[in-house]
Design a protein around this motif. Structure first.
Motif, short mmCIF file in Angstrom:
data_model
loop_
_atom_site.label_atom_id
_atom_site.label_comp_id
_atom_site.label_asym_id
_atom_site.label_seq_id
_atom_site.Cartn_x
_atom_site.Cartn_y
_atom_site.Cartn_z
N ASN A 145 0.81 -1.21 0.00
CA ASN A 145 0.00 0.00 0.00
C ASN A 145 0.85 1.26 0.00
O ASN A 145 0.34 2.35 0.26
N TYR A 146 2.10 1.12 -0.28
CA TYR A 146 3.00 2.26 -0.28
C TYR A 146 2.60 3.23 -1.39
O TYR A 146 2.26 2.81 -2.51
N TYR A 147 2.65 4.50 -1.08
CA TYR A 147 2.24 5.52 -2.04
C TYR A 147 3.14 5.55 -3.27
O TYR A 147 4.35 5.66 -3.17
N LYS A 148 2.53 5.43 -4.43
CA LYS A 148 3.25 5.54 -5.70
C LYS A 148 2.72 6.76 -6.44
O LYS A 148 1.52 6.84 -6.72
N PRO A 149 3.58 7.73 -6.73
CA PRO A 149 3.11 8.96 -7.36
C PRO A 149 2.33 8.71 -8.65
O PRO A 149 1.38 9.42 -8.96
N SER A 150 2.73 7.70 -9.41
CA SER A 150 2.07 7.46 -10.70
C SER A 150 0.60 7.10 -10.53
O SER A 150 -0.21 7.29 -11.44
N ASP A 151 0.23 6.56 -9.35
CA ASP A 151 -1.17 6.19 -9.12
C ASP A 151 -2.07 7.42 -9.10
O ASP A 151 -3.25 7.32 -9.43
N GLY A 152 -1.55 8.56 -8.67
CA GLY A 152 -2.37 9.75 -8.57
C GLY A 152 -2.11 10.76 -9.66
O GLY A 152 -2.56 11.89 -9.57
#
Length: 356
Positions: free
Chosen positions: A95-102
């Motif tokens: 669940n680590y934040y990935k910039p590309s997801d947003g």
């Protein structure tokens, strides 16, 4: 004993396919605990993230064989191994934040009815008596960084009514040629420069097209924040057309300046695709090439909109009613108004038209 050679090696990364490997972010304590608890149930010496690594890639095929031993493997054993890999991957997902997801583009289209400032022939403001339809469209791109900062680039257009200046027609009746006596009269003195307006004025309202672009970013986002709302700062530039002009005025007026914008989404945007905000307010300080008959005018431009239905399932992209306001403030005549509109994403409009 810490297993390293079987967990993370160049050979493992080369041979393992995407469905049989799992990447553990060592900064994600929940994910690390989830993986260790499952595998340690049959291999007590298992540990992840040793030697100060930031990520650890696990060969799940290796541990599936230990979880469900058997050689040669039967069909039942192979199925059990695949199910174990799928369940572990699902339950211990990263669940680590990935910039590309947003980071993505979104669009919106808005049609509605507005109450605008009206003016009489004496350049006097008569309140919000100008009632006209309007339409607006926009494309907004959003990019996220590892630190949590957000960059927005919006391009849009607005079809609406705007105040303008028109020349009064000369309806005077032609006179007979002047007599000799009249011809001796002194010529009129040229118009004094002081007779020109000292501040912006309007005497009419006409339709116009406004094309603009905004580039904004927020510098103070917390990468662990849910980002349901945030402030951005940046720049705004664009141009407006004019239906009625004088000989001294251009048909297109450009403007540019600084901008601050507040965006409210309601739901977390951290790992979600870009979407239409439920509400927003932006304030800009702009230089207009011409405004109300005067050149190089500094103006405050304020605009806001709010989605009326704020229920959790009321996705703005699906289409919702909104109310809003606009204000162009500064020296001289102001341009203010309110509007009521239906706002939606292009995908929803296409689905409504096509039925798909």
């Amino acid at each position: 004993m810490i297993i390293t050679t079987t967990l993370l090696t160049a050979v493992t990364l080369t041979k393992a396919n995407a469905s049989s490997t799992l990447t553990v972010r060592c900064a994600d304590a929940d994910q690390q605990t989830c993986v260790e608890t499952e595998i340690q149930s049959f291999e007590a010496s298992f540990n992840t993230c040793s030697a100060g690594r930031e990520i650890d890639t696990i060969d799940l095929d290796h541990f599936a064989v230990k979880k469900h031993p058997g050689s040669p493997a039967t069909a039942v054993t192979e199925t059990a191994r695949k199910d174990w890999i799928n369940n572990l991957t699902k339950n211990c997902a990263n669940n680590y934040y990935k910039p590309s997801d947003g980071s993505s583009w979104t669009n919106q289209f808005m049609v509605g009815y507005s109450l605008n400032s009206s003016y009489n022939e004496d350049n006097e403001h008569e309140g919000l008596q100008e009632q006209t339809p309007f339409a607006q469209f926009g494309f907004d791109g959003r990019w996220r960084s590892e630190s949590g900062n957000t960059l927005h680039w919006e391009i849009g257009g607005l079809f609406a009514s705007s105040p303008t200046l028109t020349d009064s027609e000369d309806n005077s009746t032609p006179t007979e040629p002047a007599t000799d006596a009249e011809g001796d009269q002194p010529e009129e003195m040229p118009e004094d420069e002081t007779s020109k307006p000292s501040q912006p004025t309007f005497n009419d309202v006409s339709d116009s097209l406004d094309i603009y672009t905004k580039v904004t970013t927020n510098f103070w986002a917390d990468k662990d924040d849910t980002l349901k709302d945030y402030f951005t700062v940046g720049a705004l530039a664009g141009f407006k057309t004019r239906d009625s002009i004088t000989d001294e005025q251009d048909a297109v007026v450009h403007y540019y300046g600084l901008l601050g914008e507040y965006l409210y989404f309601g739901n977390s945007t951290r790992n979600a695709k870009n979407s239409i905000p439920r509400g927003k307010v932006w304030v800009s300080y702009l230089n207009f090439e011409e405004y109300g008959g005067l050149e190089d005018q500094k103006r405050w431009l304020i605009r806001g909109e709010w989605q009326l239905n704020n229920a959790p399932d009321a996705d703005p992209d699906e289409g919702r009613f909104v109310v809003g306001f606009k204000a162009n403030l500064g020296k001289g005549a102001d341009d203010v108004g309110i509007f009521f509109a239906y706002r939606s994403g292009f995908d929803s409009i296409r689905s409504f038209i096509t039925g798909n």
